[in-house]
Write an enzyme that holds these catalytic residues in place. Sequence first.
Site, PDB file in Angstrom:
ATOM      1  N   CYS A 111      45.517  -5.055 122.479  1.00  8.01           N
ATOM      2  CA  CYS A 111      46.037  -4.865 121.435  1.00  8.01           C
ATOM      3  C   CYS A 111      46.142  -3.026 121.012  1.00  8.01           C
ATOM      4  CB  CYS A 111      46.922  -5.737 120.267  1.00  8.01           C
ATOM      5  SG  CYS A 111      45.487  -6.139 119.721  1.00  8.01           S
TER       6      CYS A 111
ATOM      7  N   ARG B 104      43.998  -0.191 121.832  1.00  3.02           N
ATOM      8  CA  ARG B 104      42.926   0.192 122.863  1.00  3.02           C
ATOM      9  C   ARG B 104      43.691   0.193 124.449  1.00  3.02           C
ATOM     10  NH1 ARG B 104      38.423   2.333 120.936  1.00  3.02           N
ATOM     11  NH2 ARG B 104      38.585   0.297 118.990  1.00  3.02           N
TER      12      ARG B 104
ATOM     13  N   SER C 254      36.569  -0.782 116.032  1.00  3.78           N
ATOM     14  CA  SER C 254      37.924  -1.572 115.624  1.00  3.78           C
ATOM     15  C   SER C 254      38.384  -1.183 114.568  1.00  3.78           C
ATOM     16  CB  SER C 254      37.384  -2.702 115.527  1.00  3.78           C
ATOM     17  OG  SER C 254      36.493  -3.164 116.697  1.00  3.78           O
TER      18      SER C 254
ATOM     19  N   GLU D  64      34.378  -6.835 114.201  1.00  2.00           N
ATOM     20  CA  GLU D  64      35.599  -8.402 114.354  1.00  2.00           C
ATOM     21  C   GLU D  64      34.791  -8.563 115.461  1.00  2.00           C
ATOM     22  OE1 GLU D  64      37.637  -8.132 116.765  1.00  2.00           O
ATOM     23  OE2 GLU D  64      37.651  -6.016 117.634  1.00  2.00           O
TER      24      GLU D  64
ATOM     25  N   GLN E 204      36.436  -9.927 118.396  1.00  2.78           N
ATOM     26  CA  GLN E 204      37.021 -10.451 119.133  1.00  2.78           C
ATOM     27  C   GLN E 204      36.686  -9.259 120.589  1.00  2.78           C
ATOM     28  OE1 GLN E 204      40.861 -10.043 117.817  1.00  2.78           O
ATOM     29  NE2 GLN E 204      41.968 -11.964 119.565  1.00  2.78           N
TER      30      GLN E 204
ATOM     31  N   GLN F  76      36.733  -9.687 124.301  1.00  2.00           N
ATOM     32  CA  GLN F  76      38.060  -8.564 125.664  1.00  2.00           C
ATOM     33  C   GLN F  76      37.350  -7.190 126.573  1.00  2.00           C
ATOM     34  OE1 GLN F  76      39.973  -7.232 122.268  1.00  2.00           O
ATOM     35  NE2 GLN F  76      41.370  -8.144 122.521  1.00  2.00           N
TER      36      GLN F  76
ATOM     37  N   ALA G  87      53.805 -23.130  99.390  1.00  2.00           N
ATOM     38  CA  ALA G  87      54.604 -22.803 101.398  1.00  2.00           C
ATOM     39  C   ALA G  87      54.686 -20.890 102.039  1.00  2.00           C
ATOM     40  CB  ALA G  87      55.428 -23.923 102.105  1.00  2.00           C
ATOM     41  N   GLY G  88      53.348 -20.349 101.198  1.00  3.78           N
ATOM     42  CA  GLY G  88      53.174 -19.437 101.390  1.00  3.78           C
ATOM     43  C   GLY G  88      52.871 -18.979 102.851  1.00  3.78           C
ATOM     44  N   GLU G  89      52.758 -17.847 103.190  1.00  6.48           N
ATOM     45  CA  GLU G  89      52.363 -17.109 104.313  1.00  6.48           C
ATOM     46  C   GLU G  89      50.494 -17.907 104.328  1.00  6.48           C
ATOM     47  OE1 GLU G  89      51.917 -13.540 107.711  1.00  6.48           O
ATOM     48  OE2 GLU G  89      54.461 -14.038 106.544  1.00  6.48           O
TER      49      GLU G  89
END
Lengths: 420, 274
Positions: free
Chosen positions: A49, A51, A108, A113, A115, A119, A189-191
Site C-alpha cells: 500500500c 510502494r 517504511s 514495522e 510487515q 511482503q 466504545a471508541g475506535e
Amino acid sequence: MIVLVGLNHKTASLSVREKLFAGCEGKTNLLGELSAIDGVLEILHLSTCNRVELVAAAEDAPQVLAALRSFLVRSGNLTEREAAACLYGYRDEEAIRHLFRVASSLDSLVMGEAQILGQVKEAFRQALAGNFTGIALNRLMHRAFRTAKRVRTETGIAANPVSVSFAAVELAKKIFGTLAGKKVLVIGAGEMAELTLTHLIGNGAEEITVANRTVLQASALAEKYHGNAVGLANLTEALSDADIVISSTGAPEYIVTAEMVRQCLRKRKNRLLFLIDIAVPRDIDPAADDISNVYLYNIDNLQDIVDENIKNRHREALKAEQIVEEEVAQYSKWLKELKVVPTIVSLRNKAESIVRMEMIKAQGWMAKFENGDREKVEALVNGIVNKILHAPVVVMKEESSEFNSQDIVAAVRQLFRLDD
Amino acid sequence: MISPEKIMFTLALGCCGLATAGYLLSLLVKKVALAKASTWILAAGFLFLTVNLIVAAVNSGGWANFGSRHFLSVYAWAISGIYLGLQFKTKTRILGAFIAPFILLFLITAAGQGSEKSLVPTPWQGWFMTFHLVLAITGEAIFVLVSCAGAMFIIQNSLLKHKKLGSMGRLLPSLGDLDRINHLGLLWGFPLLTLGMICGAVYAASFWNHLWTADPKVIWAFAVWVIYGFLLHQRLAINWKGLRMAVLSCAVFVLFLLSALLIRFCFSTVHRFI
C-alpha cells in the site's frame, strides 16, 4: 547490473500510488511483460500500500531504467509531471542499498514495522515461482532478508511499540507478566478502545465486559468479542472483576472516581489493576493513580511512551544503516566478481580439456605403469595446472571487485585464446 | 596435589563471579540477553558446587561433619538452586543481578573459612541436626530471594507509577511475576523454616532436656519465624499483595540481616559456627 524503479509514500500521494497499484495489479502477466523488455535478465515486482517497485538484473542499466520507467508510466496512466515528481530510479549500489533499506523497514512509514519483510518475501516467492529470477536476484533477495534479520536482531529498531494501543499492551505485560486469563473492562466504545482491546485479546486477555450508558450499544461490541454488556449503573461491580480497564467515553465528568477504585480494590483482594484512560476529557479520576497496586495511564502518558520509542527507533536506525552498508558492500563485491565467472569457467574448461587430451596421448607409454601410478601422474598434472591457474583467477576476482573487470577479462581471454 | 573438592569449589566460585559480573553488566547495558547467558553460567556454578558438596560429604563422612566453609557453601547452593528453579516458573532472569552478589558473598566468605573445623561439635552430630540445618538454611535462603524480588518490585513499581518505563523498566521483570515470587517464597519458605526450627527444638529437648534455649540466635530465628508467619498470614488471609508486601519483605530482611550481624559479633551463642 541491478536497477530499481518505483515510487513510495514519500514521493507519491495516495491517489498516484493507487493508480499505479491498480495498473500493475490489473495485468495478468506483469512479470512476463517486464521480462520481455530488452536488456532485462531477471525481474521482481514489489507492491504494497505504500510502494510499487520493480527490481531487475540488467545488461544495460540506463536503457533498462528508462524502459522500466516508461512501463510504470504506461501501467499507472501517469502524467509526465507525476512521473517526474514521483518515480525514482536507482542502479548498482544505490539500487541494492534501497532494496536492503526497504526490506529492513528503514524506508517504511512506521520505521521498524515487521510487515514489509513478509511482503518482500512474497514478491520474491512469486518471481521465483514464475522463473523470473536468476543467480543475481536470488542472491540479492537472500542478502536483503539477511540484512533485515540482522537489523532486527542487532539493533533495537523494532523493540518498542510506536502506537498508543501497543504501548498499552506492553504496559499491561509489564504489570501482569502474562495477559492469559486477564479480564478486560471496556467503558464506552471508541475506535481506539476497540483497537487496544483487539491487541489485548491477541496477547491472551480472555474475559471481556463492555460498559456503556445504554446496554444496547454495549451489547454490539460485547457480542463481537464474545463478552458481556453492562450498563454504567453496574460499573462498580464490573470494576471489581476486571484486571485491565480501558475507558473512552465522551462524558464531561469522571466516570470512575478514586473512591470507586479504592472500594473495588478491597473486593478484588488487592490484585493489581491497570487503568487506561484514553478519553478526552478524562474518564478516570487522576487521584486513582495514588492508590497502591493501581496503575493509571492517560492518553498523554501513552503518547509520551510512544514518542520516546520513536526517538529510540531513530537512534537505532543509525546502527541499522551501518549494517545495510556492510551488506551492500558484500553483495556489490560478489556481483562484480560474478562478471568474471564465465571467463574463469572457460579458463578451467580449457585447462581441463588440455589435460584430458594429453592424458589420452600418453596412454601408450603409461600402459606399462603399475597399479595407481597412472592416477598419481594425473593428480600431479592437475595439481600443476591448478597452481598455474590460481594466480590469474585470484587477480581477476580482485580486479573485478575494485575496478572495472572489462580490461583484465579481455586480456585473459586473449592470452589463453578462450574465444577460439 | 589439589583435591577434587577444592577444584570444584574454585570452579563454582569462578562461575559465580562471572555470572555476577554478567548480571550486573546486563543491568548496566540494559540487555536481557546478558542476564540469560549469566543464568547458564550460574547453573554451571551450581552444578560444580553440588559436586563439591557431595565430594565434601563423602570425604568428611556425612553432612553433620561439615566445616564452616561447607556451611556457607550450602547457603550459596540453596539460594542459587531456588533461584534457578524459579526460572522455570517465571521469566525473571534479571533477578539474578540482585541474587548473584549474595551467592558470591557467601562463596567468598566460604573460601576464607577452613573446611577442617567441624560445623557441629561431635557430641551434637546426628540426623536431626542435619535436618535442622538444611531446612533452616533453605527457609532463610528463600527469604533472601523474596526480599530481592521485593526490592525489584519497588523499583519497577516506582518506574510504572512515574510513567518512566524506559529501558530499565523493560529490563526488570513484570510486577505480576515479582509478586508471585513473594507469594511462592513465603508459601514454601515459612513451612521449611518451621520444620527446621521444630527439628532444632526436638533435638535440643533430647540433648539438653528442654525445647527452648535462651540463645540469641534462637531468639533471632524465632523472631524471623514469627514475622514471616505474620507476612504469610496477611498475604493469604488479609490479601496483602503487591507494593505493601514488597516493602515489608525488604524491610524485614534488612532488619534481620543487621540483627544477625549484631548477634554474630556482639553476643555469645551456641550457634557460633562461623
